[in-house]
Design an enzyme around this catalytic site. Structure first.
Site, PDB file in Angstrom:
ATOM      1  N   GLY A  82      -5.998  -0.505  -3.353  1.00 12.55           N
ATOM      2  CA  GLY A  82      -7.035  -0.967  -4.274  1.00 12.55           C
ATOM      3  C   GLY A  82      -7.838   0.158  -4.911  1.00 12.55           C
ATOM      4  O   GLY A  82      -8.875  -0.080  -5.510  1.00 12.55           O
ATOM      5  N   SER A 133      -1.779   0.556  -4.497  1.00  9.35           N
ATOM      6  CA  SER A 133      -1.878   0.831  -5.932  1.00  9.35           C
ATOM      7  C   SER A 133      -0.521   0.907  -6.641  1.00  9.35           C
ATOM      8  O   SER A 133      -0.338   1.701  -7.566  1.00  9.35           O
ATOM      9  CB  SER A 133      -2.688   2.111  -6.183  1.00  9.35           C
ATOM     10  N   ASN A 185       0.705  -9.744  -2.473  1.00  8.81           N
ATOM     11  CA  ASN A 185      -0.390 -10.149  -1.591  1.00  8.81           C
ATOM     12  C   ASN A 185      -1.564 -10.553  -2.474  1.00  8.81           C
ATOM     13  O   ASN A 185      -2.252  -9.708  -3.026  1.00  8.81           O
ATOM     14  CB  ASN A 185      -0.753  -8.962  -0.678  1.00  8.81           C
ATOM     15  N   GLU A 210      -7.015  -4.276   5.512  1.00 10.69           N
ATOM     16  CA  GLU A 210      -8.294  -4.957   5.289  1.00 10.69           C
ATOM     17  C   GLU A 210      -8.706  -5.755   6.524  1.00 10.69           C
ATOM     18  O   GLU A 210      -9.892  -5.954   6.773  1.00 10.69           O
ATOM     19  CB  GLU A 210      -8.210  -5.837   4.025  1.00 10.69           C
ATOM     20  N   GLU A 241       1.209   1.411   4.245  1.00 12.40           N
ATOM     21  CA  GLU A 241       0.134   1.311   3.270  1.00 12.40           C
ATOM     22  C   GLU A 241      -0.975   2.298   3.631  1.00 12.40           C
ATOM     23  O   GLU A 241      -1.851   1.972   4.461  1.00 12.40           O
ATOM     24  CB  GLU A 241      -0.445  -0.107   3.263  1.00 12.40           C
ATOM     25  N   HIS A 256      -2.768  -6.066   8.270  1.00 17.42           N
ATOM     26  CA  HIS A 256      -3.129  -5.467   6.980  1.00 17.42           C
ATOM     27  C   HIS A 256      -4.398  -4.630   7.172  1.00 17.42           C
ATOM     28  O   HIS A 256      -5.286  -4.993   7.955  1.00 17.42           O
ATOM     29  CB  HIS A 256      -3.367  -6.556   5.934  1.00 17.42           C
ATOM     30  N   LYS A 261      -4.281 -11.906  -1.677  1.00 12.33           N
ATOM     31  CA  LYS A 261      -5.581 -11.732  -1.002  1.00 12.33           C
ATOM     32  C   LYS A 261      -6.492 -12.950  -1.245  1.00 12.33           C
ATOM     33  O   LYS A 261      -5.995 -14.064  -1.393  1.00 12.33           O
ATOM     34  CB  LYS A 261      -6.215 -10.407  -1.445  1.00 12.33           C
TER      35      LYS A 261
HETATM   36  P1  PGA Z   1      -3.191  -2.844  -4.023  1.00  5.06           P
HETATM   37  O1  PGA Z   1      -3.142  -3.558  -2.589  1.00  5.06           O
HETATM   38  O2  PGA Z   1      -1.822  -2.960  -4.622  1.00  5.06           O
HETATM   39  O3  PGA Z   1      -4.239  -3.597  -4.783  1.00  5.06           O
HETATM   40  O4  PGA Z   1      -3.555  -1.416  -3.775  1.00  5.06           O
HETATM   41  C1  PGA Z   1      -2.027  -3.401  -1.759  1.00  5.06           C
HETATM   42  C2  PGA Z   1      -2.208  -4.174  -0.478  1.00  5.06           C
HETATM   43  O5  PGA Z   1      -3.351  -4.299  -0.002  1.00  5.06           O
HETATM   44  O6  PGA Z   1      -1.238  -4.709   0.085  1.00  5.06           O
END
Ligand code: PGA
Length: 255
Positions: A175, A215, A11, A99, A169, A97, A13
């Site tokens: 993140g 992560s 992803n 976010e 997740e 997601h 982003k």
């Molecule tokens: P990350 O993000 O690996 O940076 O923690 C995962 C995601 O948002 O799908």
């Protein structure tokens, strides 16, 4: 039970330039060319989908989008429909997601509508679910997962949901550099599978690929992917370079 073919998804982003997306896609294409036992996919930002589709043409790396509109077409300024995503050769789309849930205010009902829009367009939805830190600390993890999955799949048949991918997740792991322990991930995945079995069908639950996200990096991928319950990974930060992403894909094969 036969083990499901793992999926490792990047992803990207709201990162990378047009040239950066093209370069990364080309590097992944070369590096991952011989990996057949794992499916890989990348999710660039909307403006770069066409470029990445062109670079990946004829490769086994699938293309996905990070979001889609609820509606199929019309006067919805700024929105992008599932049909448009199909038109630019997307096969997958992220839905719900965290976010989008927590920064853009998407609730379970909107996520459910987006899941239906993805299915109508013939896209494979990657439905993201997961609890916040406060919810985990209050012991509500399973309740949250059940609510998110329940609302999303309400009234849909196993046939309609065929091919569905779920990404577990935990919001506190995205993140942050803090990942779920392999035990926490396996426990949540087993629960997700059970909910899908109860609410939709055992057959769909058995075939369902459940990715872990939060992560994931080269140094923890192997232990996180070791459980039979974990069918791959959704990777954010560590998907932005070939050096960080390729070892995660390789770890999925090694298990
Ligand atoms: P990350 O993000 O690996 O940076 O923690 C995962 C995601 O948002 O799908």
């Amino acid at each position: 039970m036969p083990k499901r073919r793992p999926l490792v998804a990047g992803n990207w982003k709201m990162n990378l330039s047009r040239a950066g997306c093209r370069g990364l896609a080309a590097a992944l294409r070369t590096r991952l060319a011989s990996l057949e036992r794992v499916q890989t996919a990348v999710f660039p930002a909307f403006p770069y989908l066409v470029d990445v589709a062109e670079v990946l043409e004829g490769s086994a790396i699938a293309l996905g989008a990070q979001d889609l509109a609820v509606q199929d077409e019309g006067a919805y300024t700024g929105e992008v429909s599932g049909g448009m995503l199909r038109d630019v050769r997307c096969r997958l789309v992220l839905v719900g997601h965290s976010e989008r849930r927590y920064s853009m205010g998407e609730n379970d009902t909107l996520v459910a509508a987006k899941l239906r829009a993805a299915l109508r367009a013939g896209l494979t939805p990657v439905l993201c679910v997961g609890e916040t830190l406060a919810e985990r600390e209050r012991g509500e993890t399973f309740q949250v997962l059940e609510r998110q999955l329940g609302t999303a799949t309400e009234g849909l048949s196993a046939r309609e949901l065929d091919g569905l991918v779920v990404a577990y997740e935990p919001v506190w792991a995205i993140g942050t550099g803090v990942h779920a322990s392999p035990g926490q991930a396996a426990e949540a995945h087993a629960f997700v599978r059970e909910v899908v079995s109860q609410r939709v069908s055992r057959e769909l639950a058995d075939a369902l690929r459940i990715l872990y996200g939060g992560s994931v990096k080269a140094s923890n991928a192997r232990e996180l992917l070791a459980s039979d319950e974990v069918d791959g990974a959704l990777v954010g930060g560590a998907s932005l370079t070939v050096e960080a992403f390729a070892p995660i894909v390789e770890a999925a094969i090694a298990n």
